[in-house]
Motif scaffolding. Structure first.
Motif, PDB file in Angstrom:
ATOM      1  N   LEU A  33      50.563 -65.373  42.792  1.00 10.16           N
ATOM      2  CA  LEU A  33      50.948 -66.418  41.838  1.00 10.16           C
ATOM      3  C   LEU A  33      51.827 -65.844  40.727  1.00 10.16           C
ATOM      4  CD1 LEU A  33      50.576 -69.304  40.618  1.00 10.16           C
ATOM      5  CD2 LEU A  33      48.606 -68.372  39.386  1.00 10.16           C
ATOM      6  N   LEU A  34      51.399 -64.731  40.142  1.00 11.28           N
ATOM      7  CA  LEU A  34      52.192 -64.143  39.056  1.00 11.28           C
ATOM      8  C   LEU A  34      53.594 -63.776  39.549  1.00 11.28           C
ATOM      9  CD1 LEU A  34      52.589 -62.980  36.222  1.00 11.28           C
ATOM     10  CD2 LEU A  34      51.569 -60.846  37.027  1.00 11.28           C
ATOM     11  N   GLU A  35      53.660 -63.197  40.724  1.00 10.10           N
ATOM     12  CA  GLU A  35      54.980 -62.802  41.245  1.00 10.10           C
ATOM     13  C   GLU A  35      55.847 -64.033  41.524  1.00 10.10           C
ATOM     14  OE1 GLU A  35      56.081 -59.694  41.156  1.00 10.10           O
ATOM     15  OE2 GLU A  35      54.139 -59.090  40.351  1.00 10.10           O
ATOM     16  N   LYS A  36      55.206 -65.120  41.958  1.00  9.55           N
ATOM     17  CA  LYS A  36      55.973 -66.357  42.189  1.00  9.55           C
ATOM     18  C   LYS A  36      56.473 -66.928  40.859  1.00  9.55           C
ATOM     19  CE  LYS A  36      56.773 -68.419  45.518  1.00  9.55           C
ATOM     20  NZ  LYS A  36      57.992 -68.283  46.326  1.00  9.55           N
ATOM     21  N   ILE A  37      55.634 -66.844  39.821  1.00 11.66           N
ATOM     22  CA  ILE A  37      56.061 -67.322  38.495  1.00 11.66           C
ATOM     23  C   ILE A  37      57.288 -66.520  38.045  1.00 11.66           C
ATOM     24  CG2 ILE A  37      55.395 -67.415  36.037  1.00 11.66           C
ATOM     25  CD1 ILE A  37      52.517 -68.049  36.963  1.00 11.66           C
ATOM     26  N   LYS A  38      57.246 -65.196  38.245  1.00  9.15           N
ATOM     27  CA  LYS A  38      58.403 -64.358  37.857  1.00  9.15           C
ATOM     28  C   LYS A  38      59.649 -64.795  38.621  1.00  9.15           C
ATOM     29  CE  LYS A  38      55.814 -60.063  37.097  1.00  9.15           C
ATOM     30  NZ  LYS A  38      55.602 -58.729  37.684  1.00  9.15           N
ATOM     31  N   THR A  39      59.489 -65.052  39.907  1.00 13.75           N
ATOM     32  CA  THR A  39      60.644 -65.447  40.731  1.00 13.75           C
ATOM     33  C   THR A  39      61.232 -66.772  40.245  1.00 13.75           C
ATOM     34  OG1 THR A  39      59.720 -64.312  42.625  1.00 13.75           O
ATOM     35  CG2 THR A  39      61.349 -66.005  43.117  1.00 13.75           C
ATOM     36  N   ASN A  42      62.343 -65.965  36.065  1.00 10.50           N
ATOM     37  CA  ASN A  42      63.117 -64.814  35.595  1.00 10.50           C
ATOM     38  C   ASN A  42      64.318 -64.542  36.485  1.00 10.50           C
ATOM     39  OD1 ASN A  42      61.213 -64.566  33.619  1.00 10.50           O
ATOM     40  ND2 ASN A  42      60.160 -62.826  34.526  1.00 10.50           N
ATOM     41  N   GLU A  43      65.283 -63.836  35.922  1.00  9.02           N
ATOM     42  CA  GLU A  43      66.464 -63.490  36.727  1.00  9.02           C
ATOM     43  C   GLU A  43      66.090 -62.499  37.820  1.00  9.02           C
ATOM     44  OE1 GLU A  43      69.645 -62.170  34.208  1.00  9.02           O
ATOM     45  OE2 GLU A  43      69.654 -64.137  33.216  1.00  9.02           O
ATOM     46  N   ILE A  44      65.215 -61.558  37.455  1.00 11.86           N
ATOM     47  CA  ILE A  44      64.780 -60.580  38.468  1.00 11.86           C
ATOM     48  C   ILE A  44      63.577 -61.145  39.191  1.00 11.86           C
ATOM     49  CG2 ILE A  44      63.914 -58.224  38.825  1.00 11.86           C
ATOM     50  CD1 ILE A  44      65.310 -57.509  36.147  1.00 11.86           C
ATOM     51  N   GLY A  57      43.018 -52.867  38.330  1.00 14.52           N
ATOM     52  CA  GLY A  57      43.507 -52.833  36.956  1.00 14.52           C
ATOM     53  C   GLY A  57      44.209 -54.139  36.646  1.00 14.52           C
ATOM     54  N   GLN A  58      45.468 -54.063  36.234  1.00 13.44           N
ATOM     55  CA  GLN A  58      46.169 -55.280  35.812  1.00 13.44           C
ATOM     56  C   GLN A  58      47.648 -55.254  36.202  1.00 13.44           C
ATOM     57  OE1 GLN A  58      45.839 -54.703  31.481  1.00 13.44           O
ATOM     58  NE2 GLN A  58      47.958 -54.025  31.509  1.00 13.44           N
ATOM     59  N   ASN A  59      48.212 -56.438  36.322  1.00 12.64           N
ATOM     60  CA  ASN A  59      49.673 -56.590  36.434  1.00 12.64           C
ATOM     61  C   ASN A  59      50.090 -57.492  35.289  1.00 12.64           C
ATOM     62  OD1 ASN A  59      50.033 -55.333  39.073  1.00 12.64           O
ATOM     63  ND2 ASN A  59      48.844 -57.067  39.811  1.00 12.64           N
ATOM     64  N   THR A  60      51.299 -57.274  34.812  1.00  7.91           N
ATOM     65  CA  THR A  60      51.752 -58.137  33.728  1.00  7.91           C
ATOM     66  C   THR A  60      53.097 -58.764  34.083  1.00  7.91           C
ATOM     67  OG1 THR A  60      52.893 -56.323  32.637  1.00  7.91           O
ATOM     68  CG2 THR A  60      50.629 -56.735  31.947  1.00  7.91           C
ATOM     69  N   GLY A  61      53.413 -59.812  33.380  1.00  8.39           N
ATOM     70  CA  GLY A  61      54.706 -60.471  33.563  1.00  8.39           C
ATOM     71  C   GLY A  61      54.956 -61.383  32.390  1.00  8.39           C
ATOM     72  N   LYS A  62      56.234 -61.506  32.031  1.00  9.83           N
ATOM     73  CA  LYS A  62      56.596 -62.311  30.866  1.00  9.83           C
ATOM     74  C   LYS A  62      57.611 -63.346  31.295  1.00  9.83           C
ATOM     75  CE  LYS A  62      56.573 -59.894  26.662  1.00  9.83           C
ATOM     76  NZ  LYS A  62      57.135 -59.198  25.553  1.00  9.83           N
ATOM     77  N   ILE A  63      57.482 -64.558  30.791  1.00 10.74           N
ATOM     78  CA  ILE A  63      58.555 -65.527  31.034  1.00 10.74           C
ATOM     79  C   ILE A  63      58.974 -66.145  29.708  1.00 10.74           C
ATOM     80  CG2 ILE A  63      57.908 -66.054  33.425  1.00 10.74           C
ATOM     81  CD1 ILE A  63      56.726 -68.710  32.386  1.00 10.74           C
ATOM     82  N   ASN A  64      60.246 -66.479  29.641  1.00 14.28           N
ATOM     83  CA  ASN A  64      60.847 -67.043  28.452  1.00 14.28           C
ATOM     84  C   ASN A  64      61.013 -68.529  28.642  1.00 14.28           C
ATOM     85  OD1 ASN A  64      62.260 -65.980  26.030  1.00 14.28           O
ATOM     86  ND2 ASN A  64      62.524 -64.248  27.461  1.00 14.28           N
ATOM     87  N   LEU A  65      60.343 -69.333  27.805  1.00 11.04           N
ATOM     88  CA  LEU A  65      60.551 -70.777  27.872  1.00 11.04           C
ATOM     89  C   LEU A  65      61.340 -71.167  26.621  1.00 11.04           C
ATOM     90  CD1 LEU A  65      56.968 -71.640  29.095  1.00 11.04           C
ATOM     91  CD2 LEU A  65      59.033 -71.454  30.473  1.00 11.04           C
ATOM     92  N   SER A  66      61.645 -72.434  26.457  1.00 13.19           N
ATOM     93  CA  SER A  66      62.559 -72.821  25.377  1.00 13.19           C
ATOM     94  C   SER A  66      62.222 -72.184  24.021  1.00 13.19           C
ATOM     95  CB  SER A  66      62.615 -74.341  25.274  1.00 13.19           C
ATOM     96  OG  SER A  66      61.309 -74.841  25.153  1.00 13.19           O
TER      97      SER A  66
END
Ligand SMILES: Nc1nc2c(ncn2[C@@H]2O[C@H](COP(=O)(O)OP(=O)(O)OP(=O)(O)O)[C@@H](O)[C@H]2O)c(=O)[nH]1
Ligand SMILES: [Mg+2]
Length: 219
Positions: A33-39, A42-44, A57-66
């Motif tokens: 799910l997290l990787e799909k959100i990044k896709t 995000n550009e990458i 452990g953990q994976n992280t991801g950031k997304i930019n909304l308005s």
């Protein structure tokens, strides 16, 4: 003067950042799910399912909304590492609990763990979303079936606690939370429902921030 204006500009355009934790049993599909959100955001692009292994452990991801940044923390769900989840509770602004709607055999275990999450006082007042993942699977339970399954499981638990005179948390705060539980269906592999879930998170963290500000609490 330049620095003053630059500082003002930065202040006015600064985006607020909110932390969202993604938890649930191992194999529920949290990392997918997290990787799909990044896709999607995000550009990458994020990793494809074939590149994803169990999380230790953990994976992280950031997304930019308005006007907002959502920082996701995807935490490993294997039995031995679930006890680190609570370390993230104090600083998160929303919780996503992922359940594998295709794995009927582990639903009970999934609800047992979900129940302990609901009992954590640190997250009692923050937005919580239950995601019924793997909706692409032909045999997966629908959103309504998942909600119903949890309610039945919870009733059975209350009943057996009553019989054994075991004190079970049935406080009004908890009952309210269960009654107003938001459940959405997604397929982390195909991406269906994922944008709707992110929209939900975006709106709910904004609203809960406003409520906290009104109540003079944390944001
Ligand atoms: N059919 C289907 N399979 C999925 C979906 N999401 C995840 N999976 C599969 O479920 C398995 C587990 O996915 P992960 O994303 O690694 O699960 P996890 O919740 O991160 O597991 P841990 O890291 O061990 O806590 C993988 O084989 C995924 O390809 C989905 O939406 N549909
Ligand atoms: Mg994982």
């Amino acid at each position: 003067m330049y620095h003053l204006l630059k500082g003002l500009h930065e202040h006015l355009t600064r985006k607020e950042e909110f932390s969202v934790i993604i938890i649930g049993l191992d194999g529920a599909g949290k990392t997918t799910l997290l990787e799909k959100i990044k896709t999607l955001y995000n550009e990458i692009p994020g990793l494809t399912p074939d590149k994803i292994g169990p999380t230790v452990g953990q994976n992280t991801g950031k997304i930019n909304l308005s006007s907002t940044i959502l920082q996701f923390w995807d935490l490993g769900g294997q039995r031995g590492i679930r006890n680190i989840w609570h370390k993230y509770y104090d600083d998160c602004h929303a919780v996503v609990y992922v359940i594998d709607a295709d794995d009927r055999e582990r639903l009970g275990e999934g609800w047992e763990v979900f129940d302990s999450v609901l009992s954590a006082p640190q997250i009692l007042g923050i937005p919580l979303l239950l995601l019924a993942n793997k909706q692409d699977s032909p045999l997966s339970l629908s959103v309504e079936e998942i909600r119903h399954d949890y309610e039945e499981w919870h009733q059975r638990k209350l009943e057996s606690a009553r019989k054994s005179r075991h004190a079970e948390d049935n406080s009004s705060a908890r009952r309210e939370r269960i009654a107003s539980l938001d459940v959405m269906g997604v397929s982390a592999v195909e991406g269906t429902g994922v944008r709707a879930a992110v929209d939900w998170l975006f709106l709910r963290v904004q609203n809960s921030r406003r409520e906290s500000a009104r109540n003079g609490e944390r944001n």
